[in-house]
Write an enzyme that holds these catalytic residues in place. Structure first.
Site, mmCIF file in Angstrom:
data_model
loop_
_atom_site.group_PDB
_atom_site.id
_atom_site.type_symbol
_atom_site.label_atom_id
_atom_site.label_comp_id
_atom_site.label_asym_id
_atom_site.label_seq_id
_atom_site.Cartn_x
_atom_site.Cartn_y
_atom_site.Cartn_z
ATOM 1 N N CYS A 135 10.656 -24.852 7.794
ATOM 2 C CA CYS A 135 11.626 -25.316 8.408
ATOM 3 C C CYS A 135 11.905 -23.942 9.425
ATOM 4 O O CYS A 135 12.861 -24.532 10.702
ATOM 5 C CB CYS A 135 12.842 -25.590 7.445
ATOM 6 S SG CYS A 135 12.785 -26.672 6.782
ATOM 7 N N HIS A 276 19.090 -23.027 10.790
ATOM 8 C CA HIS A 276 18.677 -24.337 10.531
ATOM 9 C C HIS A 276 20.308 -24.745 9.752
ATOM 10 O O HIS A 276 20.910 -24.466 8.142
ATOM 11 C CB HIS A 276 17.794 -23.623 9.120
ATOM 12 C CG HIS A 276 17.307 -24.264 9.227
ATOM 13 N ND1 HIS A 276 16.901 -26.138 9.661
ATOM 14 C CD2 HIS A 276 16.500 -24.731 7.387
ATOM 15 C CE1 HIS A 276 16.376 -27.121 8.261
ATOM 16 N NE2 HIS A 276 16.334 -26.510 7.175
ATOM 17 N N ASN A 312 19.764 -33.230 7.602
ATOM 18 C CA ASN A 312 17.891 -31.747 7.820
ATOM 19 C C ASN A 312 16.805 -32.265 7.405
ATOM 20 O O ASN A 312 16.370 -32.787 6.975
ATOM 21 C CB ASN A 312 18.133 -31.257 6.231
ATOM 22 C CG ASN A 312 16.969 -30.082 6.205
ATOM 23 O OD1 ASN A 312 16.274 -29.959 6.946
ATOM 24 N ND2 ASN A 312 17.600 -28.742 4.770
#
Length: 359
Positions: A135, A276, A312
């Protein structure tokens, strides 16, 4: 030399999948057993922890490289540059192009090469490569672009983060509700009037942490007509959520602290933290612990969030969030010239990184 983000662009899929769309799913524990609670209760608890009410899935006819191209076009236009002047295309992803209905990733040619092809860039000196860093991939791509420009190897770089996670989730795993699709792109270049990367930090923890995120088999036992070998050869994204949470809240705040100290900026200068979009509770805990290192309370509205509506999307979360804030698409969130902001991420590896940036 001031190296800045001069343009942003994003692609947010149109297909909205709400939490109630999962009410008829068959969710199972990792051992294949059923949960003691019914789906409405599972979904309610899921939203309370993650903050996710809905997410976006890409259209069936598009793939990761396609939506990356669409975001890249916008970033190039936003920066006002000639695409032929790009020296690098750095594409952060994790699973390649996974066609609708398929489970195998395709990375030949590289996704960065595919984007260059879609953009119809003729310049052979525009180097295109993929970056696999979990990520935190987009942030790491910006760090690499910064290094290329500082060294004189490049002047202008296109850094992309894109993923279609909806295509590699196990439908029997309740964690499948976390993941979504999206693409964000940025132009990074030397520019005296557009901002400045002040500092950055990166780390990989791969002793006990390497397989906190991994590829694993479905929680559903092989169905009738499907052999065990066929079932086991199909893999999905899996994670140890509790271990990831504990890792993130332990190491990410310190990385952000060290990066800020290296930047020369003060904690009081920080106007926004773009973290994030992994899990709302986890992100809040990280930022609270970061401010706790300065014996401060977390300021209100310091942390823009879009996970509630977008889910996400891995490497795409920060560049899409940045694009939304830059363009006034997130309520009560904005950045102004001269603001100091922090980018921070954590993900498979386990990798963490951060950038302190002056707008």
């Amino acid at each position: 030399m001031q190296i800045a983000i001069t343009g942003t662009g994003s692609y947010i899929p149109e297909k909205v999948v709400e939490n109630q769309d999962f009410e008829k799913h068959e969710f199972l524990n990792s051992d294949g057993s059923t949960f003691k609670h019914d789906n409405p209760v599972i979904i309610e608890k899921f939203k309370a922890i993650t903050g996710i009410a809905e997410r976006r899935y890409v259209e069936e006819n598009l793939n990761t490289s396609d939506i990356a191209f669409l975001a890249a076009e916008k970033a190039i236009a936003n920066a006002g540059i000639d695409k032929e002047d790009l020296d690098y295309i750095i594409f952060a992803h994790n699973f390649g192009d996974v066609a609708h209905g398929q489970s195998q990733g395709d990375t030949l040619p590289s996704l960065a090469t595919r984007v260059k092809h879609h953009l119809r860039i003729k310049n052979p000196k525009c180097v295109a490569y993929d970056l696999l860093f979990g990520c935190p991939g987009w942030i790491e791509g910006v760090i690499q672009a910064n290094a290329f420009i500082k060294s004189g190897i490049a002047k202008k770089c296109l850094v992309i983060g894109a993923e279609t996670l909806s295509r590699i989730v196990d439908p029997y795993d309740r964690d499948s509700m976390i993941y979504s699709d999206g693409a964000g792109a940025t132009i990074v270049e030397a520019n005296e009037n557009s901002g400045q990367i002040l500092s950055h930090a990166s780390a990989t923890y791969a002793h006990d942490e390497a397989y906190f995120l991994f590829y694993g088999k479905s929680y559903k036992s092989p169905s009738e007509g499907l052999s065990t070998s066929e079932q086991e050869n199909t893999k999905y994204i899996k994670m140890y959520g509790r271990k990831i949470y504990e890792f993130a809240v332990t190491y990410v705040p310190q990385a952000m602290h060290d990066c800020l100290e290296d930047s020369g900026a003060s904690i009081n200068d920080v106007k926004k933290i773009f973290i994030h979009q992994a899990n709302e509770k986890m992100d809040e805990a990280i930022v609270k612990r970061f401010y706790g290192l300065y014996d401060m309370e977390m300021p209100q509205d310091i942390m823009p969030m879009n996970i509630g509506k977008l889910g996400n999307s891995s490497v795409a979360t920060i560049p899409t969030l940045l694009d939304m804030v830059r363009n006034g698409k997130l309520e009560n969130q904005s950045i102004q010239k001269g603001d100091v902001i922090i980018f921070a991420s954590v993900g498979a590896g386990m990798n963490i990184n951060a950038i302190v940036y002056k707008v």
